[in-house]
Motif scaffolding. Sequence first.
Motif, PDB file in Angstrom:
ATOM      1  N   PHE A   4       0.804  -1.215   0.000  1.00 12.50           N
ATOM      2  CA  PHE A   4       0.000   0.000   0.000  1.00 12.50           C
ATOM      3  C   PHE A   4       0.846   1.279   0.000  1.00 12.50           C
ATOM      4  N   THR A   6       2.115   3.077  -2.273  1.00 13.51           N
ATOM      5  CA  THR A   6       1.715   4.102  -3.246  1.00 13.51           C
ATOM      6  C   THR A   6       0.201   4.192  -3.404  1.00 13.51           C
ATOM      7  N   TRP A   7      -0.541   3.599  -2.479  1.00 15.45           N
ATOM      8  CA  TRP A   7      -1.989   3.573  -2.589  1.00 15.45           C
ATOM      9  C   TRP A   7      -2.601   4.957  -2.753  1.00 15.45           C
ATOM     10  N   TRP A   8      -2.075   5.931  -2.024  1.00 13.20           N
ATOM     11  CA  TRP A   8      -2.636   7.276  -2.085  1.00 13.20           C
ATOM     12  C   TRP A   8      -2.672   7.801  -3.517  1.00 13.20           C
ATOM     13  N   SER A   9      -1.737   7.359  -4.364  1.00 15.42           N
ATOM     14  CA  SER A   9      -1.671   7.875  -5.733  1.00 15.42           C
ATOM     15  C   SER A   9      -2.812   7.344  -6.608  1.00 15.42           C
ATOM     16  N   TYR A  10      -3.515   6.310  -6.161  1.00 15.00           N
ATOM     17  CA  TYR A  10      -4.649   5.769  -6.914  1.00 15.00           C
ATOM     18  C   TYR A  10      -5.926   6.560  -6.666  1.00 15.00           C
ATOM     19  N   VAL A  11      -5.916   7.434  -5.712  1.00 12.88           N
ATOM     20  CA  VAL A  11      -7.104   8.218  -5.382  1.00 12.88           C
ATOM     21  C   VAL A  11      -6.860   9.633  -5.903  1.00 12.88           C
ATOM     22  N   PRO A  12      -7.378   9.956  -7.075  1.00 14.69           N
ATOM     23  CA  PRO A  12      -7.010  11.212  -7.725  1.00 14.69           C
ATOM     24  C   PRO A  12      -7.352  12.467  -6.935  1.00 14.69           C
TER      25      PRO A  12
END
Length: 102
Positions: A4, A6-12
């Motif tokens: 997780f 880089t998970w934040w990068s999947y939420v535009p």
Amino acid sequence: TPGFRTWWSYVPHFVAVPGYMYAYAFGYLLSLSIYERYREHGDALVEPILDMLRAGSSDSPDRLAARLGLDLADPQFWHRGLDAIEQLVAEAEALASASTQT
């Protein structure tokens, strides 16, 4: 966890909508500061807090907070919330440290 990272990068909207996360930070610090006030004043503050919550968005946040005797323009009010976060981080670090020592 690494999965997780880089998970934040999947939420535009986390990165593409300036100010989007402001509401979360504002609400969290507000609730922590109110909770700290409750810890100082106890049950006498329960009904005023419930009244404030019942009011919903019928008034501005500063006027709703004023019902509890809080001044959102006072930096000390916000410092209470930040102090609570600092305490939570310290507790989490202590627990993490203790778990690696066993």
